[in-house]
Each structure stands twice: as structure tokens, then as C-alpha cells.
Design an enzyme around this catalytic site. Structure first.
Site, PDB file in Angstrom:
ATOM      1  N   TYR A   1       0.843  -1.203   0.000  1.00 49.35           N
ATOM      2  CA  TYR A   1       0.000   0.000   0.000  1.00 49.35           C
ATOM      3  C   TYR A   1       0.879   1.256   0.000  1.00 49.35           C
ATOM      4  O   TYR A   1       0.998   1.944  -0.976  1.00 49.35           O
ATOM      5  CB  TYR A   1      -0.970   0.001   1.176  1.00 49.35           C
ATOM      6  CG  TYR A   1      -1.995   1.107   1.073  1.00 49.35           C
ATOM      7  CD1 TYR A   1      -3.103   0.945   0.250  1.00 49.35           C
ATOM      8  CD2 TYR A   1      -1.850   2.303   1.765  1.00 49.35           C
ATOM      9  CE1 TYR A   1      -4.042   1.955   0.119  1.00 49.35           C
ATOM     10  CE2 TYR A   1      -2.788   3.320   1.638  1.00 49.35           C
ATOM     11  CZ  TYR A   1      -3.875   3.151   0.821  1.00 49.35           C
ATOM     12  OH  TYR A   1      -4.800   4.152   0.680  1.00 49.35           O
TER      13      TYR A   1
ATOM     14  N   SER B   1      -6.341   0.765  -4.625  1.00 52.90           N
ATOM     15  CA  SER B   1      -6.469   2.199  -4.369  1.00 52.90           C
ATOM     16  C   SER B   1      -5.089   2.863  -4.504  1.00 52.90           C
ATOM     17  O   SER B   1      -4.491   2.814  -5.572  1.00 52.90           O
ATOM     18  CB  SER B   1      -7.097   2.419  -2.991  1.00 52.90           C
ATOM     19  OG  SER B   1      -7.564   3.735  -2.858  1.00 52.90           O
TER      20      SER B   1
ATOM     21  N   ASP C   1     -17.459   3.147  -8.486  1.00 46.76           N
ATOM     22  CA  ASP C   1     -16.433   3.639  -7.559  1.00 46.76           C
ATOM     23  C   ASP C   1     -16.382   5.157  -7.657  1.00 46.76           C
ATOM     24  O   ASP C   1     -15.931   5.716  -8.653  1.00 46.76           O
ATOM     25  CB  ASP C   1     -15.073   3.041  -7.914  1.00 46.76           C
ATOM     26  CG  ASP C   1     -14.014   3.325  -6.846  1.00 46.76           C
ATOM     27  OD1 ASP C   1     -14.245   4.217  -6.007  1.00 46.76           O
ATOM     28  OD2 ASP C   1     -12.968   2.663  -6.862  1.00 46.76           O
TER      29      ASP C   1
ATOM     30  N   HIS D   1     -15.798   1.079  -4.429  1.00 45.11           N
ATOM     31  CA  HIS D   1     -14.377   1.005  -4.097  1.00 45.11           C
ATOM     32  C   HIS D   1     -14.019  -0.273  -3.355  1.00 45.11           C
ATOM     33  O   HIS D   1     -12.853  -0.608  -3.214  1.00 45.11           O
ATOM     34  CB  HIS D   1     -14.001   2.231  -3.259  1.00 45.11           C
ATOM     35  CG  HIS D   1     -12.537   2.523  -3.230  1.00 45.11           C
ATOM     36  ND1 HIS D   1     -11.802   2.780  -4.368  1.00 45.11           N
ATOM     37  CD2 HIS D   1     -11.655   2.597  -2.202  1.00 45.11           C
ATOM     38  CE1 HIS D   1     -10.539   3.010  -4.037  1.00 45.11           C
ATOM     39  NE2 HIS D   1     -10.426   2.900  -2.734  1.00 45.11           N
TER      40      HIS D   1
END
Length: 718
Positions: free
Chosen positions: A479, A559, A643, A678
């Protein structure tokens, strides 16, 4: 002209098989993606954007493109011989009862439960020793399970509640108010709520946050002025009181309101980005009370965790990158008057309260450590956790004498424990009955060196007895942003991956919050490349130590993690066999023009800030760094058509660039989930299908014509 790609057969040696088996080739006939002459100019530099038209998420042309791409992708996936086996195994492993930690509201104890394969968790309640009853069943909210429960808050006495729903995965919410005794709706549904909690003030009404409905598409149009409203029961929403955010000086992208547990103070937090907030307090006992600033700038993150009378307890990283708790009197709450209560340490603090105590959870190299303090700041004890991993919960109301916490790690399914606040003793309350034996697996934390010499931790999980031969299918997940920490937690989908002999590796990249504000700030703006370098170095470590090799390595992230995958695969396409970017931020020159994207500027900067920032962003933006003549790894981009956080146009444009410019034979596909957002609230049935496709695509493109561990499948089928 349509581009024809042949995914050539790779020769592999299968587990428990002495003969080589070749995969059948799958032909991919990509749809044509039209190019339109669109040019932006930044500081005198022209940038072409030929797929800009895909940003129009509700046009007939975009809708037709989505259908064609999905037809192509699912046509490919339908030919993977073991895809159904993966789906069956995921469904079987998923099919066990899951129980959330109980919590008390009024006369009832509430808990969330899923019988196994229900699309959404059901809220139950129980009074004393009576049989539990269904309180809310989100599975009845819509026929296809895509309307989810997105929040639930009770009045202090538990007699009223407001719950939020999300439709199709959207961040826009509706609020429904019910009498908890009768479970009947008491007034009209509130609409157009976004990025909001619910905070009751007594039983008269509650605070919530929202934006004015944007012009154009509500799924992609920019929203940047958040407002707090007070809804008084019995009045229409159009008459709700605007509390904060309506004046020019009050314009912020994220504004939230909460009321202290004793109903005496209103707290307002206001931010222009995802990092740093102003803080205000209002004495609700004073009819003429005004909002008093506690923090008037956005240089730090601050929130009030509790109060005793007028004494406020504030969690802050102001002059404390790893966070601390301070106290101040509500009459003079400015940060100049703050007094340390639980000082900063070398580890990051994430506190909670319950039963008249503070519970200070610290991250020690991403692993939980919990200390219990009284309200005088005296250390009572360190809580001896059930193992090495992640603890959560440790919170409740002041009067609670017992509450529940949860514990998990990468190879231990989450269990809940009932904790006695006075003695520190606890007992297991619930353990999942799952067809998975944690004793067969092992997690190891290692520290590797990034490009600039920085030591980065990574946890590697796999079956015991793994042979380090460089041929183990491996997913590297990352991430690296927004101060978010990746701590150990169990995942059913990862369990299925590891059953098949897969390795699952998670590095704690810079940009995250594992080592506090300094670690976060080392991966933002013009230091963002540190994050990609950390990820690349993690892959190189796994290859060097022969956990895997480039032929058996997949990289995955969602993301901001989707950006991580997109940047890594365009910078080092040779490093991995498969790339799996999910709901990624792929166009770094335009991300801030959609929905609430401008709020991410603390981490990213924007192309309008300066020529230096423009050049830096363009230098790694995935959409702008797909090159002609380069062989990219097998790629399956995933996104949802609803999203409205990271709009799907990011993924659409990236996929279009890959399909046009891919020089190699590896497929570059996009899988677009319809009526999904999302990720939060995605029905279980859709999640199972998604991961069967993701793992099937990954293993097939690593060369497998059958699953690596057929014995597992044979056992569960029998």
C-alpha cells in the site's frame, strides 16, 4: 484495427507430476478503444490525453466500452481450466459462521453475524438470556445484495438508532431513523450524505456531514466543500441546521462532528486533505456557547478521545510524530495549554477507552502491544495478548466492567475475547470453526534494505516446509500511503492462496503509518519514489532468497496500492510475471479533479502546484508511463463502475494504454465489476467470484495448467 494477442503456452513441472504439461493458449481479441485528440498544457508542456472520453462515466460510449472489455476479459477467464475449482474452494472455506464482538446499547446486547455465505452481515440483538433476534438484515435491502449497511449509531439510552446504507458500493449514503424497540422507521429517509459518521445529541437529533450535490455525475464530479448539519427529529431534512462549513473561511474538504459521551461538548474536526486537521469545541450546556478553536491550523492530526467534566483528553501528533495523549480544560482549550498525559514513545500510539481506563495500543514493527492506564495516567498493566499479531477493540462505555477485543494474524483466523477491565483476565468468547489449520503455516518477519539503505519490515507467510527453490507462486501485496498501516490479519482468500503452496508477503512501505508521521512523510510528494523503491526491493529480496523468481511473482495492491502496482510494473516490467492493480489512482495529473481527490494532495501534490511537482508526477504516473515496444507482465486491472472514490476512469485509461502499447504476448485485461464501488460492502458472492478470477488469472499466467495442490481440492470435494 483490433490487436490479436496469443498467450503462448509455458512449460512447467507440476507438483506430484513427473511429466511436463503445456497450457493451452488463450487468444485475446481486444476491443478497439477510440482515441480523441485532447491536449492539456502544464507550465508550457503539452500532455496528450487520447482516452479522456472514458472519464465520462455515464456516456453511452463508455458504457459500450465497459461491456466490450468485460466480454473480452470474461471470455479469457472462462478458458482457465481450474477457475471453477478455485471458486468452489473459496466458497467452501468461506462458508463458516462469523461473529463480531458484542456491544451493549440500552437494554440489549448487539452483535454482527454471518451464517457463512450471506452477502452481508446481519445485526442481531439479545436481551438478557432471551433468544437472539434479528435487528437489521442488510441482505433484504436489495435483491442482489449490493445495498449494504454502512453505519449504525444509537442514542445513549439505546431507544433510537440511525443507520446508513450504501447502494451499489457508492460513498453517497442514506440515513434511516428507527425506534429500536419496535424496529419501525420513525420519519423520512435522509439523503445525499457522504464521508460522514452519525453522532446523536441526546434523543433530540444528530449531527452528520455532506457535500452539496455536485453538478454532473455524482460518481465523478468534484466535491470539495464539506458541511456539518444538525438534524432535529420530527423536522424535514431541508430544515436541518448548518452547523459548520457554509462560510468561506469554513470551507474544508472533510468536516466531521461528534458529541462527547456525556452529551456536554460538540467537537468539530475540519481538514483540507487526508492529513492534518483543525479542531473546535463547543459547550452544549451553554445556550450561547460558541465553537472555540483548539487547533487553528492543519499542521497536525488531532481528536478528542474522552472527557471528564471540562477536562478534555486529546490524541495528537503535534510535536509528537508517534502520537501522544494530552489534557486541557475546555474553557481554554488552545494547544498552548495542553499538558502531556501519556507521552510519546518510540512506537506509534493508537488509544481507546472503556470501563474507566485508557488502553494504549502500540505498533512495534507493525505488531500490537497494549498497555492499560487509569485516568490519572498510572500504568495498570501490559495486556498479555494471545499471540504475535494484531489486537483490536479494547473499548467500550465508561460503566462497562467487561468488553471484547479481537486478535488475528496472517495465519490465525480472527477470534474474540471477553476482557475484565479490573483484573486484566480474559477468556476466549468466540473462535471460528473453519476448515483451515493455522499450525500448518508460518509467518516470518524480515527486514530488508531499500534502494537508499532504509530498513523495511516485511512479513512472509506460507506453508511450513516450503522449499526455497525460486518456483513458489508468490503474491507481494503493498500500500504505502496516507499514514495507513498494514498489520497482520487473516484473510480467507489468502488462506486459499497459501493452500495452493503460495507465498503471501506484505512489506510495510514508507508512506504508511507503521513508524509514525516521519515514516509517512518519507513517502509523500517528491519522496513518493521511496515507496516504489521499497516495493521493488521487497520483490528483489524474495527473489534473492529464492522464495520465488520473476516467473512466479505477482504484485497486488488496491487504491493507493493500485498506483503502487501501476508505477512498479511500468518502472520494472521485468520484475514480475503478473500485475494486479485494483481500483488504482493511475492518472496522477488529473486525480484531483474527481470527487474528493483533491484531498489527497498532502500525499501526492498536484500537477498545478509547480513545474517541479508536475514533472515529478508525470515521471511516475502509470497512465503516462506505458511505453511502446515494452513487454509488460500479464495484467488484470480491476475496478467497479460505481467507484466514486477512485473513479474507474483511472483504470479505464490505464488498461487502454496497456492494450495499445503492449509489445509482449502477455494479456492486458480489465475486469469491471458492475454495480460495485471502491470495495466496502461488496457482496460475498461477488468477492468470491472476483478472487477466483484473480487467482485463476495469476496461476495460469505463471504457467499452471492445473492447480499446484490438487490434493486439497480432491480432499474437500470428497
Amino acid at each position: 484495427m483490433k490487436k490479436l494477442i496469443t498467450c503462448f503456452a509455458a512449460t512447467i513441472l507440476l507438483v506430484a507430476c513427473t511429466t511436463e504439461t503445456k497450457r493451452e493458449p488463450i487468444l485475446v481479441n481486444y476491443p478497439t478503444t477510440a482515441k480523441v485528440d485532447t491536449i492539456d498544457t502544464y507550465f508550457g508542456n503539452e500532455v496528450k490525453d487520447p482516452f479522456r472520453w472514458l472519464e465520462n462515466d455515464r456516456s453511452a460510449e463508455t458504457e459500450a466500452w465497459v461491456k466490450e472489455q468485460n466480454s473480452t476479459t470474461f471470455g479469457y477467464l472462462d478458458n482457465i481450466p481450474f477457475r471453477d475449482d478455485l471458486k468452489d474452494r473459496l466458497a467452501k472455506l468461506w462458508n463458516y459462521e462469523k461473529l463480531g464482538s458484542p456491544f451493549k446499547e440500552g437494554d440489549y446486547t448487539y452483535f454482527y453475524k454471518n451464517d457463512g455465505l450471506q452477502n452481508q452481515y446481519v445485526v442481531y440483538r439479545q436481551k438478557g438470556d432471551e433468544e437472539p433476534e434479528v435487528f437489521l438484515d442488510p441482505n433484504t435491502f436489495s435483491e442482489d445484495g449490493t445495498t449494504s449497511l454502512a453505519g449504525l449509531r444509537f442514542t445513549k439510552d439505546g431507544t433510537m438508532a440511525t443507520y446508513l446504507i450504501s447502494e451499489g458500493g457508492s460513498d453517497w449514503r442514506k440515513a434511516i431513523i428507527i425506534d429500536t424497540e419496535t424496529k419501525e422507521v420513525v420519519e423520512d429517509t435522509l439523503v445525499d450524505i457522504k464521508f460522514s459518521g452519525i453522532s446523536w445529541r441526546g434523543k433530540d437529533g444528530f449531527y452528520y456531514s455532506s457535500y452539496d450535490k455536485p453538478k454532473g455525475s455524482e460518481l465523478s464530479a468534484k466535491t470539495d466543500q464539506h458541511k456539518v448539519y444538525y438534524h432535529k427529529l420530527g423536522t424535514p431534512q431541508k430544515d436541518d441546521e448548518l452547523v459548520y462549513g457554509g462560510k468561506p473561511l469554513e470551507k474544508h474538504r472533510y468536516v466531521g462532528a461528534s458529541v462527547t459521551e456525556d452529551d456536554n461538548y460538540l467537537i468539530i474536526s475540519a481538514s483540507v486533505s487526508t492529513s492534518g486537521n483543525k479542531l473546535f469545541v463547543q459547550d452544549l450546556k451553554d445556550p450561547n456557547g460558541l465553537l472555540i478553536p483548539m487547533v487553528a491550523d492543519t499542521d497536525s492530526d488531532n481528536y478528542i478521545i474522552d472527557n471528564v467534566g471540562s477536562k478534555l483528553y486529546v490524541v495528537t501528533n503535534r510535536n509528537a510524530p508517534n502520537q501522544k495523549i494530552v489534557t486541557v480544560d475546555a474553557a481554554n482549550p488552545s494547544h498552548e495549554n495542553w499538558v502531556d498525559f501519556i507521552p510519546e514513545t518510540e512506537n506509534v500510539l493508537s488509544p481507546n477507552t472503556g470501563g474507566g481506563y485508557f488502553f494504549a495500543e502500540y505498533m512495534v514493527d507493525a505488531i500490537s502491544k497494549v498497555l492499560q492506564y487509569d485516568y490519572d495516567g498510572k500504568l495498570i498493566r501490559e495486556v498479555e495478548l494471545p499471540g504475535v499479531g494484531s489486537a483490536s477493540g479494547f473499548g467500550g462505555k465508561k460503566e462497562d466492567k467487561e468488553f471484547y477485543f479481537a486478535f488475528t494474524n496472517y495465519n490465525t483466523p480472527g477470534s474474540s475475547y471477553k476482557y475484565n477491565v479490573e483484573t486484566g483476565e480474559y477468556q476466549q468468547y468466540w473462535k471460528p470453526e473453519i476448515d483451515f489449520n493455522p499450525a500448518d503455516y508460518i509467518s516470518t518477519q524480515v527486514f530488508y534494505s531499500s534502494k537508499d539503505g532504509t530498513k523495511v519490515p516485511m512479513i512472509i507467510t506460507h506453508k511450513k516446509g516450503l522449499e526455497l527453490n525460486g518456483k513458489n507462486p508468490t503474491i507481494l501485496y503493498g500500500y504505502g500511503g496516507f499514514n495507513i498501516s498494514l498489520t497482520p490479519s487473516f484473510s480467507i482468500v489468502n488462506a486459499v492462496w497459501m493452500e495452493q503452496g503460495g507465498v503471501y508477503a506484505v512489506p510495510n512501505l514508507r508512506g504508511g503509518g507503521e513508524y509514525g508521521k516521519k515514516w509517512h512523510d518519507a513517502g509523500i510528494k517528491t519522496k513518493k519514489q521511496n515507496v516504489f523503491d521499497d516495493f521493488i526491493a521487497a520483490a528483489e529480496y524474495l527473489i534473492e532468497k529464492k522464495y520465488t523468481s520473476s516467473d512466479y511473482l505477482a504484485i497486488r495492491g488496491g487504491s493507493n496500492g493500485g498506483l503502487l502496482v501501476g508505477a512498479t510494473m511500468t518502472q520494472r516490467p521485468d520484475l514480475m510475471q503478473v500485475a494486479l492493480p485494483a481500483v488504482g489512482v493511475m492518472d496522477m495529473l488529473r486525480y484531483h479533479t474527481f470527487t474528493a481527490g483533491a484531498g489527497w494532495a498532502y500525499d501526492y501534490g498536484t500537477a498545478e502546484d509547480s513545474e517541479e511537482m508536475f514533472n515529478y508526477l508525470k515521471g511516475y504516473s502509470p497512465v503516462h508511463n506505458v511505453k511502446e515496444g515494452v513487454s509488460y507482465p500479464a495484467t488484470m486491472v480491476t475496478t467497479g463502475d460505481h467507484d466514486d472514490r477512485v473513479v474507474p476512469a483511472h483504470s479505464f485509461k490505464f488498461a487502454a494504454e496497456l492494450q495499445e502499447k503492449q509489445a509482449g504476448d502477455a494479456p492486458t485485461l480489465i475486469r469491471i465489476e458492475t454495480n460495485a464501488g471502491h470495495g466496502a460492502g461488496t457482496p460475498v458472492s461477488k468477492t468470491i467470484e472476483q478472487y477466483a478470477d484473480i487467482f485463476g488469472f495469476t496461476l495460469y499466467n505463471m504457467g499452471y495448467s492445473q492447480l499446484p495442490n490438487q490434493a486439497v481440492l480432491k480432499e474437500f470435494k470428497e
